[in-house]
Design an enzyme around this catalytic site. Structure first.
Site, PDB file in Angstrom:
ATOM      1  N   ASN A  71       5.002  -1.734 -14.222  1.00 40.11           N
ATOM      2  CA  ASN A  71       6.007  -1.025 -14.834  1.00 40.11           C
ATOM      3  C   ASN A  71       7.021  -2.411 -15.700  1.00 40.11           C
ATOM      4  OD1 ASN A  71       4.889   1.783 -15.074  1.00 40.11           O
ATOM      5  ND2 ASN A  71       5.838   2.140 -13.186  1.00 40.11           N
TER       6      ASN A  71
ATOM      7  N   LYS B 108       3.906   1.473 -22.666  1.00 41.91           N
ATOM      8  CA  LYS B 108       4.124   1.943 -21.289  1.00 41.91           C
ATOM      9  C   LYS B 108       5.899   1.808 -21.313  1.00 41.91           C
ATOM     10  CE  LYS B 108       3.144   3.360 -16.827  1.00 41.91           C
ATOM     11  NZ  LYS B 108       2.673   3.480 -15.702  1.00 41.91           N
TER      12      LYS B 108
ATOM     13  N   ALA C 183       0.899  -1.177  -0.214  1.00 42.27           N
ATOM     14  CA  ALA C 183       0.154  -0.194   0.351  1.00 42.27           C
ATOM     15  C   ALA C 183       1.220   1.143  -0.258  1.00 42.27           C
ATOM     16  CB  ALA C 183      -0.856   0.190   1.324  1.00 42.27           C
TER      17      ALA C 183
END
Length: 334
Positions: A109, A212, A11
């Protein structure tokens, strides 16, 4: 699928934003728990998770939080907010949260550890990537068949423990590695959309991964090496030329593995609105003295380039420099 229990594992900036958004909007339908540690965990326990965004009311949500996934019951959905180089160490903890039908969304990513699972567009189906999953524990304990890939376009930064600042309007592409528009994918997309997230299901998640990656493989390491924001990098013709080189090499490798790019290299490099003064995630980590997320980005462009026989000379140079920077950073010389 029925989703009543959701755990966000990691988180930090983006993971925390996911958890807070879901808990704030549909917390009466699902129970949200987060795995965090250190100051972030202490802040979440004390005051909840807060999201700040320009022009939008600040939101604070209370969620259950722990640093021990083994004390939680099995979850219906696990969303990982860890970076690619952190994920393998969490394999046992993630596995402890799984029941027979649990699905796992990896917000990552770069090239993910499951990349070749169900891949029908290359000759490497089911090939494992030890560079991303050294002991194969993600593959064996979590299982690529559970994964739903996620490509996130959302600027996020932890500005103090427990508080994330978001920039822009986020977009999140979700897709099965197999390319199936499955019932699980539809159910999860519908739930997260009802939570106010901009979810875009796709049958070609690898196209989104490579698109990306053309940006991440270039801007992340160059920003860390130069301590520069994206607009400054592109304002300098010398660094801008290296960005173009990396983008071109990354695009070539992606195409060799069956990825389709809707934009030309010129269109990828020359954004109509220009570049904002964004601090990339790698620059943030570099300035904070954290380990850098190298291998899933430029590292995998080089690795997969060699596998496909595609030259990546600029990426190889930037990879070597970034690895040295990371080592110096961890040795306290950065």
């Amino acid at each position: 699928m029925t989703i009543r229990n959701i755990c966000v594992y990691g988180a930090g900036a983006l993971g925390g934003a996911f958890a807070a958004t879901i808990a704030n909007t549909i917390g009466d339908q699902v129970k949200v728990t987060v795995i965090a540690r250190g100051a972030q965990l202490a802040a979440i326990k004390a005051k909840g998770l807060t999201i700040e965004k320009a022009g939008v009311e600040t939101v604070t949500a209370r969620v259950d939080a722990t640093d021990n996934p083994f004390e939680l019951p099995p979850q219906d959905l696990v969303i990982t907010g860890l970076k690619g180089h952190q994920l393998a160490d969490a394999a046992k903890g993630i596995a402890a949260l799984l029941h027979e039908k649990t699905r796992v969304i990896n917000i990552l990513n770069g090239i993910p550890w499951w990349y070749f699972h169900g891949d029908e567009h290359s000759r490497f189906a089911e090939r494992q990537l030890p560079e991303l999953d050294p002991d194969g524990q993600l593959w064996s304990l979590v299982g690529p068949q559970r994964v739903i890939g996620c490509v996130a376009y959302q600027g996020a930064e932890v500005i103090e423990p427990g508080t994330t600042r978001l920039s822009g309007n986020g977009r999140f592409f979700l897709g099965e590695p197999s390319g199936d528009m499955s019932a699980d994918l539809n159910d999860i997309s519908a739930l997260l959309t009802s939570a106010g997230l901009n979810i875009l299901p796709t049958a070609r998640i690898r196209d989104e991964i490579w698109l990306k990656l053309t940006n991440n493989a270039a801007f992340n390491p160059i920003s860390a090496l130069t301590r520069s924001r994206m607009d400054a990098i592109m304002a300098n013709p010398h660094t801008a030329a290296q960005v173009r080189n990396v983008m071109g090499e990354t695009k070539n490798v992606g195409e060799a593995f069956g990825a389709t790019f809707a934009k030309s290299l010129d269109e990828l490099v020359d954004r109509p609105g220009g570049y904002d003064p964004v601090r990339t995630s790698m620059l943030q980590d570099c300035l904070a003295g954290k380990q850098l997320e190298i291998m899933p980005l430029t590292g995998m462009v080089v690795t997969l380039g060699k596998l496909a026989g595609v030259p990546t000379p600029t990426c190889e140079t930037i990879l070597a420099l970034t690895l040295q920077l990371d080592q110096a950073n961890r040795d306290g010389q950065g």
